[in-house]
Write an enzyme that holds these catalytic residues in place. Structure first.
Site, mmCIF file in Angstrom:
data_model
loop_
_atom_site.group_PDB
_atom_site.id
_atom_site.type_symbol
_atom_site.label_atom_id
_atom_site.label_comp_id
_atom_site.label_asym_id
_atom_site.label_seq_id
_atom_site.Cartn_x
_atom_site.Cartn_y
_atom_site.Cartn_z
ATOM 1 N N SER A 148 -26.568 19.573 -14.746
ATOM 2 C CA SER A 148 -25.490 20.440 -15.209
ATOM 3 C C SER A 148 -24.369 19.555 -15.722
ATOM 4 C CB SER A 148 -24.977 21.299 -14.044
ATOM 5 O OG SER A 148 -23.755 21.934 -14.370
ATOM 6 N N TYR A 193 -22.360 22.239 -4.960
ATOM 7 C CA TYR A 193 -23.183 22.282 -6.174
ATOM 8 C C TYR A 193 -22.972 21.027 -7.012
ATOM 9 C CZ TYR A 193 -24.930 23.933 -10.708
ATOM 10 O OH TYR A 193 -25.598 24.050 -11.902
#
Length: 260
Positions: free
Chosen positions: A137, A150
């Site tokens: 990401s 995350y």
């Protein structure tokens, strides 16, 4: 020449879009995710799908993953391309997120990817080469509010697979890390709150973002070109360079940015 491709996170979003891309290219597929019914829906969308094999499991159940990788290797006899697309996001303040939730995120995003990759790597080397793709990401390059665990899991993937790449470069193993920005998927809807329950809300940025099909198209090209790292998305990609060259400005902007 057709390849044998194993895709995790294949029941929706980017993973599902990748399934259709590689299937239409004539490759043989193993598709994995938690939801068996959704995997069979994806398989059903592939005409003459005898070359699409469903292997369902939960990435967070790390104790069974080596066994699942062994099963995957037996389906077609080898794996040429492993795409680690499975994962879970987060929407919760660090001080309000339970440790078990942070552990679940790390198990799913980091350890799940590491265990599967290590399990198929010896077979790839014995077969003369292969490619491992890690869907990280943009948050693997910087941290933002509500995503502490995350971001940590994605940062860890970069450290691990950058290191692994330097160890297997002479064994015809390519490693590509993909860093998507906002993509119109259910990633926000399924993101975990501090107590581990799903958020069940679609974020505005994802609602108006790039489609999974377009993202998959760019990922396939990056994989084909054997890029070490690729950023995919809209103007949010500029944040990577802002963080690198103007870190103080980046920090000020990220404090007030809408976290959705």
């Amino acid at each position: 020449m057709s390849k044998i491709v194993w895709i995790t996170g294949a029941s929706s979003g980017i993973g599902e879009a990748l399934v259709y891309r590689y299937f239409n290219a004539g490759d043989k597929l193993i598709i994995s995710a938690r939801n068996r019914d959704e995997l069979f829906r994806v398989k059903g969308n592939c005409k003459n799908s005898f070359n699409v094999h469903v292997l369902a499991f939960d990435l967070s159940e790390t104790g069974i993953l080596a066994q699942k990788a062994e099963a995957a290797l037996k389906i077609f006899g080898k794996i040429d391309l492993l795409i680690n697309s499975g994962g879970v996001s987060q929407r919760g303040l660090a001080l309000e997120t339970e440790l078990k939730t942070e552990q679940q995120i790390m198990d799913t995003n980091f350890w799940g990817t590491v265990i599967l990759s290590k399990a198929v790597l010896p077979s790839m080397i014995n077969n003369g080469g292969g490619q491992i793709v890690v869907v990280s990401s943009l948050v693997g390059k910087f941290g933002t509010k509500l995503r502490s665990a995350y971001a940590a899991s994605k940062h860890a993937l970069h450290g691990y697979f950058d290191s692994l790449r330097s160890e297997v470069y002479d064994k015809n193993i390519d490693i590509t890390i993909i860093c998507p920005g906002f993509v119109k998927t259910n990633v926000t809807y399924n993101a975990l709150k501090g107590d581990g329950n799903p958020l069940n809300i679609m974020g505005d940025a994802h609602e108006n973002a790039m489609t999974p099909a377009e993202c998959a198209k760019q990922i396939v090209q990056a994989v084909k070109n054997k890029k070490e790292e690729a950023y995919i998305g809209g103007k949010e990609i500029k944040a990577v360079w802002l963080k690198r060259f103007f870190p103080k400005i980046f920090s000020k902007k990220v404090r007030t940015a809408k976290a959705n």
